[in-house]
Design a protein around this motif. Structure first.
Motif, PDB file in Angstrom:
ATOM      1  N   ALA A  84      -5.848 -10.756   8.393  1.00 43.98           N
ATOM      2  CA  ALA A  84      -4.420 -10.484   8.608  1.00 43.98           C
ATOM      3  C   ALA A  84      -3.764  -9.999   7.324  1.00 43.98           C
ATOM      4  CB  ALA A  84      -3.726 -11.751   9.107  1.00 43.98           C
ATOM      5  N   ILE A  85      -4.076 -10.661   6.211  1.00 37.60           N
ATOM      6  CA  ILE A  85      -3.471 -10.286   4.925  1.00 37.60           C
ATOM      7  C   ILE A  85      -3.864  -8.863   4.548  1.00 37.60           C
ATOM      8  CG2 ILE A  85      -3.402 -10.804   2.446  1.00 37.60           C
ATOM      9  CD1 ILE A  85      -3.880 -13.725   3.141  1.00 37.60           C
TER      10      ILE A  85
ATOM     11  N   LYS B 228      -4.873  -6.511   6.580  1.00 38.37           N
ATOM     12  CA  LYS B 228      -4.342  -5.570   7.559  1.00 38.37           C
ATOM     13  C   LYS B 228      -2.895  -5.223   7.211  1.00 38.37           C
ATOM     14  CE  LYS B 228      -4.020  -5.089  12.570  1.00 38.37           C
ATOM     15  NZ  LYS B 228      -3.952  -5.920  13.778  1.00 38.37           N
ATOM     16  N   LYS B 229      -2.151  -6.269   6.805  1.00 38.15           N
ATOM     17  CA  LYS B 229      -0.745  -6.031   6.470  1.00 38.15           C
ATOM     18  C   LYS B 229      -0.583  -5.468   5.072  1.00 38.15           C
ATOM     19  CE  LYS B 229       1.614  -9.211   9.544  1.00 38.15           C
ATOM     20  NZ  LYS B 229       2.498 -10.370   9.657  1.00 38.15           N
ATOM     21  N   ARG B 230      -1.657  -5.220   4.379  1.00 32.95           N
ATOM     22  CA  ARG B 230      -1.674  -4.676   3.017  1.00 32.95           C
ATOM     23  C   ARG B 230      -0.878  -5.545   2.038  1.00 32.95           C
ATOM     24  NH1 ARG B 230      -2.885   0.642   1.957  1.00 32.95           N
ATOM     25  NH2 ARG B 230      -4.094   1.635   3.584  1.00 32.95           N
ATOM     26  N   LYS B 231      -1.014  -6.837   2.264  1.00 32.00           N
ATOM     27  CA  LYS B 231      -0.344  -7.765   1.344  1.00 32.00           C
ATOM     28  C   LYS B 231      -1.053  -7.767  -0.001  1.00 32.00           C
ATOM     29  CE  LYS B 231       3.042  -9.644   3.624  1.00 32.00           C
ATOM     30  NZ  LYS B 231       4.405  -9.421   3.167  1.00 32.00           N
TER      31      LYS B 231
END
Lengths: 192, 464
Positions: A152-153, A155-158
Motif C-alpha cells: 500500500a505504501i 502504491k501510494k508512492r509514500k
C-alpha cells in the motif's frame, strides 16, 4: 538513599549547563513540562523529575531513565517552560552523556533506531525510508514486522524504492565532523 | 530607639512592668512597677568599666546562651538607655554579701545597691500593646536531638553567631568543638505546621530569614554549602520570591522538599535524615551545623497580661483584634490597641505597618473633641434597679460601676466601656438593665409574632 555532599552536589547541573547552555537549577519544579509531555503518561519518570535528578546530582537515575530515550523531542516542554529551560535539549544532552559515559541505554530499540537514522543522514543527507525500515526490523529481530503495509505504501508512492542523496552532502559531512569532535571531547574530558 | 529616648514627648520606662490597668478610654489608670536597676541612671555615663570588671559570669540571654554576660550588664550592645543593670539573682554581692567591685570601679559613683522597687500610678489616654513573641522550645523534638546536640541550634542562635559583635566574633563554628562549619543544614517548620507536637499555623518569617542566612553564609564563608529542608516556600512579599530564587541560583543553596525525620549524632558530623519528595528519594546529609527554624509562639505570660488588660486571646495565646481584616489593630476594649507579633506571627514590614496604624489610630482618637459610640449600649432604669450588682460580676468589660442616686445604691453603665453584649440585661433580676434597641419587651414581641394565630388562615382551615 541519596547522600548529598557539598563538593559534588552541583556537579551534574554544572555539566549539563556546560553541554546544553541550560541552567537546570532554574527549574522550580512546577511540573508544566510533565503535564504537557506526550510520552510522560506511559513513563515511570516525568520530565520535571529528570530535572530534579540533575539538580540533586543524581547522575545514575538521570542517565539510566527511560524517559531520556523515549522523549520524542516534540518541544512542547521547551515551549511551555516558565523558566525558559530547553528541556528537550537537556534530554538530548543526557542521551549523549549516557553514551559517552558508557551506560547502557534504557530503551535499546530507540537507541538503535536513532543510530540507524543518524547513519542514514550521514550517508545520504536525508532519510532512506525503506532502508531504515528494513534495517530497523533486522536489528530488532522482527524482520517481517509491518510487512503487510508495504504494498500500500509503495502504491501510494509514500516512499521510494531507492535512496536519494542531497546535493550538498559535503556540508552535512562537515556537520557530522563537528559533532564527532564534540562527542569525543566529551568522552575524553570526563568529570566526576 | 535612641531617637525615641531623646524625644520630649516620650518617656521611656525600661526595666519596668505594668502591673495593673483600670479605667477606660481617655482615663486609664496604669500602675507601673519600676524594678530596682541598682544603677543611678542620672549619674551613669555609660562608660562600661563595670561591665568588664564584674567577676560573675552568666549565660547571655541576648546571645541565646552561646556567650556569657556579667552580673552587671546591658541586655545587648545597642541597648537604650545606655545604662547597665545589676542582675541581683547572680550578683556576688547580692547573693554572698561580698564583692562590690563595680562600685569601686565606677568613676561616676552611679552604683547604688540600696535602690528599691517603686510603684507609680499614672493616667493615660490610650494603650498600645506590642509585647512581641517567644520562640518554640525545640526540646519537644527528640528526633532532632531535643536541644541535647550542641551543633543543632536555632535560627536566632545562628543570627548571633554571624554577628561580628556576637559570641563567636562573627565566625561560623560548631559550638561543640569550635571547628569551622562547612556543611550547614537548615530545617524549616520546627514547631510550625505540626499539629501533634507544635502549632498548626505557619510562622511566616522562617522561609525568608532562612534564605537570608543561607545567602549570608555563602557571602561570608564561600566554602560553606547550605541545604534547606522545607515543606512549602512561602514567599509572599515584595521581592520575596526573587530573593528565594537568588539563594537557589546565585548562591547554590540546595532546597530539598521534605521534612527532616531524624538527626543522629554518631560523634563527628551530624547525620541528617530526610527526603526530597520532588525526586522521590530519601536523603542523608553529613552536616557540621543544623539550624532549626523554630516557630514563633506567644510569650509565656501573654495570657496573664491579656486578662489584666481585658484583651481577648485565641487558643494559642495570641491577642485578638475586633475584626481581622477591617479592624486589625483595635482590641475589643476602647482605647486599647494591639500591634505586632503579639497578635500573630508576622515579619518586620507587617509589624512596622501595624505599629504605625496603631499610632495613627491613637492620634485620631485624641484629635477628636468627642467620642462616637455605638448606640447599642446597656442602660439602667434607675427606678427599677434594686442594687444587687449581679451585673457588675457578669460584665466582661468592667463597664458597670456602683453608684448612688438619691440615697439608693444603683448600677451605672460607663458608656465608653460598654460593648452592648447584653450579659447584664439577661442577668438583671429586676429587669432594670436593657440594651438600647433590644429591650426585653421588643425581643418578646419579635419572638411571639410568628406564633400568633392568623385569623384568616384559621378560618380557612375551619372551613375545609
Amino acid at each position: 538513599m541519596l547522600e548529598l555532599d557539598a563538593e559534588h552536589v552541583h556537579n551534574l547541573s554544572k555539566r549539563v549547563k556546560e553541554l546544553s547552555g541550560d541552567d537546570v537549577t532554574h527549574c522550580i519544579q512546577c511540573g508544566k513540562c510533565s503535564g504537557g509531555c506526550t510520552v510522560a503518561p506511559d513513563m515511570e519518570e516525568i520530565p520535571s523529575r529528570i530535572m530534579r535528578f540533575i539538580q540533586l546530582n543524581m547522575k545514575e537515575r538521570a542517565l539510566t531513565s527511560s524517559m531520556v530515550w523515549t522523549c520524542s523531542s516534540c518541544l512542547t516542554c521547551t515551549a511551555r517552560c516558565p523558566e525558559g529551560i530547553d528541556i528537550a535539549k537537556v534530554m538530548n544532552v543526557l542521551r549523549m552523556m549516557c553514551l559517552a559515559e558508557g551506560y547502557t541505554p534504557k530503551e535499546k530499540h530507540i537507541h538503535v533506531f536513532n543510530r540507524l537514522f543518524i547513519d542514514m543522514i550521514k550517508k545520504y543527507g536525508r532519510v532512506y525510508e525503506l532502508g531504515l525500515m528494513v534495517q530497523n526490523n533486522m536489528m530488532a529481530m522482527t524482520p517481517f514486522r509491518d510487512i503487510g503495509l508495504l504494498p500500500a505504501i509503495l502504491k501510494k508512492r509514500k516512499i521510494g524504492l531507492l535512496p536519494h542523496k542531497v546535493k550538498a552532502l559535503g556540508e552535512v559531512k562537515e556537520l557530522f565532523k563537528k559533532g564527532q569532535t564534540f562527542y569525543k571531547r566529551m568522552k575524553v574530558e570526563g568529570w566526576k | 530607639m535612641t531617637e525615641s529616648s531623646h524625644h520630649e514627648n516620650i518617656e521611656l520606662l525600661t526595666y519596668s512592668e505594668v502591673i495593673d490597668v483600670k479605667g477606660f478610654v481617655g482615663n486609664f489608670d496604669v500602675t507601673i512597677r519600676m524594678r530596682p536597676r541598682s544603677v543611678d541612671m542620672s549619674r551613669c555615663t555609660g562608660c562600661g568599666d563595670c561591665l568588664t570588671k564584674c567577676p560573675a559570669k552568666v549565660p547571655s540571654e541576648a546571645d541565646q546562651g552561646l556567650g556569657t554576660r556579667r552580673a552587671i550588664y546591658k541586655p545587648f550592645s545597642n541597648a537604650v538607655p545606655n545604662v547597665p543593670v545589676i542582675d541581683r539573682d547572680h550578683c556576688i554581692y547580692f547573693t554572698k554579701g561580698k564583692c562590690q567591685i563595680c562600685q569601686k570601679v565606677c568613676k561616676a559613683g552611679a552604683i547604688n545597691y540600696e535602690q528599691e522597687e517603686t510603684i507609680r500610678t499614672e493616667k493615660f489616654g490610650a494603650i498600645i500593646v506590642a509585647t512581641g513573641f517567644s520562640l518554640f522550645d525545640i526540646s519537644k523534638y527528640g528526633e532532632y536531638g531535643g536541644g541535647r546536640y550542641k551543633d543543632v541550634i536555632t535560627g536566632l542562635q545562628l543570627e548571633r553567631m554571624i554577628d561580628p559583635n556576637g559570641p563567636t566574633g562573627g565566625r561560623l563554628v560548631r559550638p561543640s568543638d569550635g571547628k569551622p562549619a562547612k556543611s550547614v543544614v537548615f530545617v524549616q517548620c520546627v514547631g510550625s505546621r505540626d499539629e501533634v507536637k507544635g502549632m498548626a499555623y505557619c510562622s511566616k518569617v522562617c522561609c525568608m530569614y532562612t534564605a537570608k542566612q543561607a545567602i549570608l553564609l555563602k557571602d561570608h564563608f564561600p566554602e560553606t554549602q547550605s541545604y534547606v529542608f522545607y515543606i512549602d516556600i512561602r514567599a509572599t512579599g515584595k521581592n520575596y520570591e526573587e530573593f528565594i530564587l537568588r539563594a537557589q541560583r546565585e548562591y547554590g543553596v540546595v532546597y530539598l522538599r521534605g521534612r527532616v525525620s531524624k538527626i543522629h549524632d554518631p560523634g563527628d558530623k551530624l547525620e541528617v535524615y530526610g527526603a526530597d519528595t520532588l525526586a522521590g528519594e530519601s536523603v542523608k546529609i553529613n552536616a557540621d551545623l543544623v539550624v532549626l527554624a523554630s516557630a514563633m509562639v506567644p510569650n509565656p505570660d501573654a495570657r496573664d497580661l491579656a486578662r489584666m488588660l481585658n484583651i481577648p486571646y485565641d487558643s494559642y495565646g495570641f491577642y485578638s483584634e475586633i475584626h481581622p481584616k477591617l479592624q486589625p489593630v483595635e482590641s475589643i476594649t476602647r482605647g486599647m490597641f494591639i500591634a505586632g507579633a503579639c497578635t500573630f506571627p508576622k515579619d518586620i514590614p507587617d509589624s512596622v505597618m501595624m505599629g504605625s496604624a496603631a499610632a495613627a489610630k491613637v492620634c485620631t482618637l485624641f484629635a477628636a473633641d468627642e467620642l462616637t459610640v455605638e448606640p447599642k449600649l446597656a442602660e439602667v432604669a434607675v427606678d427599677k434597679c434594686v442594687g444587687c450588682f449581679n451585673c457588675v460580676d457578669v460584665c466582661p468589660y468592667d463597664a458597670i460601676q456602683k453608684d448612688t442616686v438619691s440615697g439608693r445604691n444603683v448600677a451605672r453603665v460607663i458608656q465608653t466601656l460598654c460593648q452592648g453584649c447584653g450579659n447584664c440585661a439577661s442577668t438583671c433580676r429586676s429587669g432594670a438593665l436593657d440594651v438600647k434597641g433590644f429591650t426585653d419587651k421588643a425581643i418578646y414581641a419579635q419572638i411571639s409574632a410568628p406564633f400568633e394565630a392568623d385569623e384568616e388562615e384559621e378560618n380557612a382551615y375551619a372551613g375545609a
